[in-house]
Design a protein around this motif. Structure first.
Motif, PDB file in Angstrom:
ATOM      1  N   GLU A  95      42.768  34.233  39.562  1.00 46.95           N
ATOM      2  CA  GLU A  95      43.737  35.102  38.882  1.00 46.95           C
ATOM      3  C   GLU A  95      43.139  35.789  37.656  1.00 46.95           C
ATOM      4  O   GLU A  95      43.511  36.906  37.317  1.00 46.95           O
ATOM      5  N   GLU A  96      42.219  35.106  36.989  1.00 49.75           N
ATOM      6  CA  GLU A  96      41.601  35.649  35.772  1.00 49.75           C
ATOM      7  C   GLU A  96      40.893  36.973  36.043  1.00 49.75           C
ATOM      8  O   GLU A  96      40.890  37.868  35.206  1.00 49.75           O
ATOM      9  N   HIS A  97      40.289  37.118  37.233  1.00 57.03           N
ATOM     10  CA  HIS A  97      39.511  38.315  37.526  1.00 57.03           C
ATOM     11  C   HIS A  97      40.288  39.390  38.282  1.00 57.03           C
ATOM     12  O   HIS A  97      39.868  40.541  38.302  1.00 57.03           O
ATOM     13  N   SER A  98      41.399  39.028  38.916  1.00 56.34           N
ATOM     14  CA  SER A  98      42.138  40.053  39.652  1.00 56.34           C
ATOM     15  C   SER A  98      42.713  41.067  38.663  1.00 56.34           C
ATOM     16  O   SER A  98      43.147  40.729  37.575  1.00 56.34           O
ATOM     17  N   GLY A  99      42.660  42.320  39.043  1.00 58.27           N
ATOM     18  CA  GLY A  99      43.120  43.397  38.175  1.00 58.27           C
ATOM     19  C   GLY A  99      42.044  43.934  37.251  1.00 58.27           C
ATOM     20  O   GLY A  99      42.291  44.882  36.513  1.00 58.27           O
ATOM     21  N   THR A 100      40.846  43.368  37.304  1.00 60.17           N
ATOM     22  CA  THR A 100      39.741  43.806  36.459  1.00 60.17           C
ATOM     23  C   THR A 100      39.147  45.106  37.001  1.00 60.17           C
ATOM     24  O   THR A 100      38.918  45.239  38.198  1.00 60.17           O
ATOM     25  N   LEU A 101      38.900  46.053  36.120  1.00 60.21           N
ATOM     26  CA  LEU A 101      38.220  47.293  36.503  1.00 60.21           C
ATOM     27  C   LEU A 101      36.727  47.052  36.530  1.00 60.21           C
ATOM     28  O   LEU A 101      36.174  46.395  35.661  1.00 60.21           O
ATOM     29  N   THR A 102      36.067  47.607  37.554  1.00 59.52           N
ATOM     30  CA  THR A 102      34.623  47.505  37.681  1.00 59.52           C
ATOM     31  C   THR A 102      34.135  48.780  38.358  1.00 59.52           C
ATOM     32  O   THR A 102      34.808  49.807  38.291  1.00 59.52           O
TER      33      THR A 102
END
Length: 84
Positions: A40-47
Motif C-alpha cells: 500500500e505504501e507504494h501504490s499511487g506513487t508517480l514514477t
C-alpha cells in the motif's frame, strides 16, 4: 486503433523493477507496461517508464486483469501474493 498487449510488472518500485522500466523505456517493448507496487505504501506513487510518467497501481486482481504476462520483480512474498 490497435491495442498493445499489457505486461504487468509487480514490484515496479524495486531495483530490479527500475532496471526493467529503464530497458522497456529504451527499447519501446511493443507493449504497455503496467506498473504494480507490492504494498500500500507504494501504490499511487508517480514514477516513469522511459520519458513517460507512470503510476504504480496496487497489487490486486484488477491490476493483473488482461495482462498477457506478469513480471515478478519484488520480494518472494509479493511474488506469492501475485500468484494467488
Amino acid at each position: 486503433m490497435t491495442h498493445r498487449p499489457v505486461v504487468a510488472l509487480v514490484g515496479g518500485e524495486s531495483l530490479l523493477g527500475r532496471e526493467t522500466r529503464d530497458i522497456v523505456g529504451e527499447t519501446g517493448g511493443g507493449f504497455e507496461l503496467r506498473l504494480i507496487g507490492v504494498d500500500e505504501e507504494h501504490s499511487g506513487t508517480l514514477t516513469h517508464v522511459g520519458d513517460e510518467i507512470a503510476l504504480l497501481a496496487a497489487l490486486d486482481a484488477d491490476s493483473l486483469e488482461n495482462a498477457r504476462a506478469v513480471l515478478l520483480a519484488g520480494s518472494a512474498e509479493s511474488s506469492r501474493k501475485a500468484l494467488d
